[in-house]
Design an enzyme around this catalytic site. Structure first.
Site, PDB file in Angstrom:
ATOM      1  N   PRO A   2       0.872  -1.280  -0.209  1.00  0.00           N
ATOM      2  CA  PRO A   2       0.220   0.059  -0.102  1.00  0.00           C
ATOM      3  C   PRO A   2       0.632   1.446  -0.045  1.00  0.00           C
ATOM      4  O   PRO A   2       1.376   1.570   1.017  1.00  0.00           O
ATOM      5  CB  PRO A   2      -0.772  -0.087   1.300  1.00  0.00           C
ATOM      6  CG  PRO A   2      -0.528  -1.347   1.876  1.00  0.00           C
ATOM      7  CD  PRO A   2       0.436  -2.018   1.151  1.00  0.00           C
ATOM      8  N   GLU A   3       0.713   1.756  -1.279  1.00  0.00           N
ATOM      9  CA  GLU A   3       1.143   3.294  -1.211  1.00  0.00           C
ATOM     10  C   GLU A   3      -0.078   4.074  -1.068  1.00  0.00           C
ATOM     11  O   GLU A   3      -1.191   3.468  -1.215  1.00  0.00           O
ATOM     12  CB  GLU A   3       2.065   3.484  -2.551  1.00  0.00           C
ATOM     13  CG  GLU A   3       3.385   3.033  -2.345  1.00  0.00           C
ATOM     14  CD  GLU A   3       4.680   3.923  -2.858  1.00  0.00           C
ATOM     15  OE1 GLU A   3       4.431   4.903  -2.782  1.00  0.00           O
ATOM     16  OE2 GLU A   3       5.557   3.377  -3.096  1.00  0.00           O
TER      17      GLU A   3
END
Length: 270
Positions: A2-3
DNA sequence: CCGGACTCCTGGGTGC
DNA sequence: TGCACCCAGGAGTCCG
């Protein structure tokens, strides 16, 4: 994980299932995440979800009184399933809804977090000192330029510092620096204002584009309805060590900056 | 204040 | 197949 685009994609996936629903149960199978999941998360039970929001890479579930604060860490994901579906490995927490649906938190590395807040999440210690959202009007080249004066650390570390601007992770830092022609190891204080304008625009563009595409799929990212993202094949430099620069043909290099792999073109980036 | 190192944890890939 | 080793998207915290 998760960016920021993955977190935004996750938010958009869970919000329609959660907003307006009552949380019937917070079922914690494994409380040892980055910080122990506090018993106070049970305050969510019986409360209606007023709104789901995102601040930086934190997901906020606002209830009538207080709410939940979630972070996916490096390997966390949320998926929407039925409450009676058999949990898989590393499915640590369920937010069971009155609808019978369930928001299930999975995190192999357990760097993620689930916390409780009582009032004003913006005042929470984790959110209080964060920089502007990269897609908001408060973020600009001028902002980066002003904060960077006198700073001798690498510009890549500078743009990944959440006190400067939130949501720029390792992948998109490399991408945005390539797009704006700035060498990742250059001292932040020695980047001109004009080049910070280009960098800010690149950060916006790369994040907005990734969000439109549903998040990157570096390894196994899937959105909350289990659809993969499709951005990875469009990365310009990230994990392309030795491959030709798409602009000039020179071999892309990898270098560790601030303990993280950084990818750049030695000819296009100065 | 700033910058750098360290830390939490599991799993996938690689090379022998 | 087994095993040792390296690497991975974050970010708070500590130390000089």
């Amino acid at each position: 994980m998760p960016e920021l685009p993955e977190v935004e994609t996750t938010l958009r996936g869970i919000a329609p299932h959660m907003e307006g629903q009552v949380i019937a149960e917070v079922a914690v199978r494994n409380a040892s995440l980055r910080w122990p999941v506090p018993a106070a998360v049970a305050h969510a039970e019986g409360q209606k979800v007023v709104a789901c929001r995102r601040r930086a890479k934190y997901l906020l579930v606002e209830l009538e009184r207080g709410g939940l604060l979630m972070h996916l860490g490096m390997s966390g994901s949320l998926r929407v399933c039925n409450a009676d579906d058999t949990p898989r490995t590393h499915d640590h927490v369920d937010l069971v809804l009155d609808s019978g649906r369930c928001i299930r938190f999975n995190d192999p590395r357990r760097f993620g977090a689930l916390l409780w807040w009582d009032r004003d999440p913006e005042a929470h210690a984790l959110l209080r000192d964060l920089g502007p959202e990269p897609l908001s009007d408060a973020f600009s080249g001028e902002h980066l330029w002003r904060l960077s004066r006198g700073r001798r650390g690498a510009v890549k570390n500078f743009i990944m510092d959440g006190h400067v601007v939130v949501g720029v992770g390792n992948i998109y830092a490399s991408e945005a620096l390539f797009m704006s022609g700035i060498h990742p190891a250059r001292a932040a204080g020695r980047v001109s204002r004009a080049r910070y304008e280009a960098l800010a625009a690149a950060i916006r563009d790369v994040l907005a584009h990734a969000i439109r595409r549903g998040g990157t799929t570096l390894r196994d990212f899937v959105d909350p309805d289990s659809n993969p993202g499709y951005f990875a094949q469009e990365l310009l430099v990230y994990e392309r060590e030795g491959n030709p620069c798409l602009q000039c043909g020179a071999a892309i290099r990898r270098r560790v900056i601030g303990q993280r792999s950084s990818y750049f073109c030695p000819k296009c980036q100065r």
